[in-house]
Write a protein that holds these residues in place. Structure first.
Motif, PDB file in Angstrom:
ATOM      1  N   GLN A   1     -99.169 -38.583  47.221  1.00 38.48           N
ATOM      2  CA  GLN A   1     -98.236 -39.407  47.975  1.00 38.48           C
ATOM      3  C   GLN A   1     -98.267 -38.990  49.441  1.00 38.48           C
ATOM      4  O   GLN A   1     -97.243 -38.778  50.061  1.00 38.48           O
TER       5      GLN A   1
ATOM      6  N   HIS B   1    -101.697 -31.649  47.371  1.00 36.19           N
ATOM      7  CA  HIS B   1    -101.256 -32.783  46.571  1.00 36.19           C
ATOM      8  C   HIS B   1    -102.406 -33.207  45.657  1.00 36.19           C
ATOM      9  O   HIS B   1    -103.245 -34.034  46.040  1.00 36.19           O
TER      10      HIS B   1
ATOM     11  N   GLN C   1    -100.802 -38.088  42.136  1.00 34.82           N
ATOM     12  CA  GLN C   1     -99.610 -38.852  42.501  1.00 34.82           C
ATOM     13  C   GLN C   1     -98.303 -38.090  42.276  1.00 34.82           C
ATOM     14  O   GLN C   1     -97.920 -37.780  41.147  1.00 34.82           O
ATOM     15  N   GLY C   2     -97.604 -37.794  43.372  1.00 33.68           N
ATOM     16  CA  GLY C   2     -96.270 -37.221  43.304  1.00 33.68           C
ATOM     17  C   GLY C   2     -96.206 -35.706  43.268  1.00 33.68           C
ATOM     18  O   GLY C   2     -95.306 -35.105  43.856  1.00 33.68           O
TER      19      GLY C   2
ATOM     20  N   TYR D   1     -92.105 -32.402  43.257  1.00 28.09           N
ATOM     21  CA  TYR D   1     -92.515 -33.735  42.836  1.00 28.09           C
ATOM     22  C   TYR D   1     -91.783 -34.760  43.689  1.00 28.09           C
ATOM     23  O   TYR D   1     -90.582 -34.636  43.961  1.00 28.09           O
ATOM     24  N   GLU D   2     -92.540 -35.783  44.112  1.00 27.06           N
ATOM     25  CA  GLU D   2     -91.980 -36.848  44.940  1.00 27.06           C
ATOM     26  C   GLU D   2     -92.125 -38.185  44.227  1.00 27.06           C
ATOM     27  O   GLU D   2     -93.186 -38.516  43.687  1.00 27.06           O
ATOM     28  N   TYR D   3     -91.030 -38.950  44.218  1.00 32.76           N
ATOM     29  CA  TYR D   3     -91.054 -40.284  43.625  1.00 32.76           C
ATOM     30  C   TYR D   3     -90.229 -41.221  44.493  1.00 32.76           C
ATOM     31  O   TYR D   3     -89.029 -41.029  44.675  1.00 32.76           O
ATOM     32  N   LYS D   4     -90.906 -42.219  45.055  1.00 30.67           N
ATOM     33  CA  LYS D   4     -90.244 -43.210  45.918  1.00 30.67           C
ATOM     34  C   LYS D   4     -89.426 -42.535  47.013  1.00 30.67           C
ATOM     35  O   LYS D   4     -88.248 -42.849  47.227  1.00 30.67           O
TER      36      LYS D   4
ATOM     37  N   THR E   1     -87.534 -36.332  46.776  1.00 33.21           N
ATOM     38  CA  THR E   1     -88.322 -35.126  46.536  1.00 33.21           C
ATOM     39  C   THR E   1     -87.492 -34.052  45.841  1.00 33.21           C
ATOM     40  O   THR E   1     -86.381 -33.730  46.275  1.00 33.21           O
TER      41      THR E   1
END
Length: 248
Positions: free
Chosen positions: A20, A131, A134-135, A204-207, A210
């Motif tokens: 991301q 990274h 994804q995420g 972890y990152e989502y939309k 974090t």
């Protein structure tokens, strides 16, 4: 066989997917969270973790699709808890007691603490994050800490009891001495103003939301007392929201 190859290809694709991170993109992430900190070293005397708060912000710059560089500033509460009992057997003293059989007894001293050490810092972490897909990200780097407060609060109870030198008997003398006191003292002169440590973490990152977990390994002795060695050890957990700056 063909089905197994398809599964392996799908897994390889997932692991090689883009993180991301966008190369050249600058973001700022305000965050808030908690710490579980301790003072460890040869002088810790069995202290345990203390829960505190932390909050701040972090700038992140995408170096590539796999790596990013971050620089931040936080207010973080570190310290330790000492809620244990310590027997000072090394400091027993032999004294004559003529009114008791045998005439010679020792003093055994026990110290029971309920103390909280609060050492707060302004921290400035510089980290590199990897990274892999994804995420998910892993990070490490270096962190500078500037002490803002150092206090100890709580209560200490010291008790002394007379025991026969002949430990085969179990008769104790009545009237043991007990002394207790409450503490709320500034320790600013006993703690070094600067600390340096190595943070290692996973997140972890989502939309743009974090979750970040890090461990700080303190490198310096934070105590200014002669012969005392203590360093910071802290777990840090934060929840943040990443805000991208518009590209020019």
């Amino acid at each position: 066989m063909r089905k197994g190859m398809m599964v392996a290809l799908c897994l390889a694709f997932a692991l090689s997917g883009h993180g991301q991170i966008e190369k050249g993109r600058l973001t700022i992430e305000p965050h808030i969270g908690m710490t579980v900190a301790n003072l460890v070293g040869s002088s810790s005397m069995g202290s345990t973790g203390q829960i505190g708060l932390m909050g701040g912000f972090e700038f992140q710059y995408g170096i590539s699709e796999r790596f990013s560089f971050s620089a931040g500033a936080n207010y973080a509460q570190y310290g330790a808890r000492d809620h244990g009992e310590h027997g000072l057997a090394a400091h027993v003293t032999t004294i004559p007691v003529s009114s008791q059989p045998g005439g010679t007894y020792t003093i055994a001293i026990s110290e029971k603490n309920s103390l909280n050490y609060h050492v707060d810092y302004l921290t400035f972490p510089l980290t590199i994050a990897f990274h892999p897909y994804q995420g998910l990200f892993f990070r490490t780097g270096v962190q500078l800490g500037v002490k803002t407060k150092a206090k100890v609060k709580g209560e200490t109870t010291v008790s002394g009891i007379l025991m026969p030198v002949d430990f085969s008997t179990t008769n104790f003398i009545d009237g043991s001495g007990v002394s207790s006191g409450e503490f709320d003292m500034d320790m600013g002169d006993d703690v070094r103003p600067i600390d340096i440590g190595i943070p290692v973490g996973i997140g972890y990152e989502y939309k743009n939301v974090t979750l970040d977990a890090r461990y700080l390994f303190g490198l310096l002795n934070v105590s200014k007392e002669d012969g005392e060695h203590l360093r910071n050890s802290a777990f840090m957990f934060t929840l943040g929201y990443k805000i991208p700056f518009p590209k020019r």
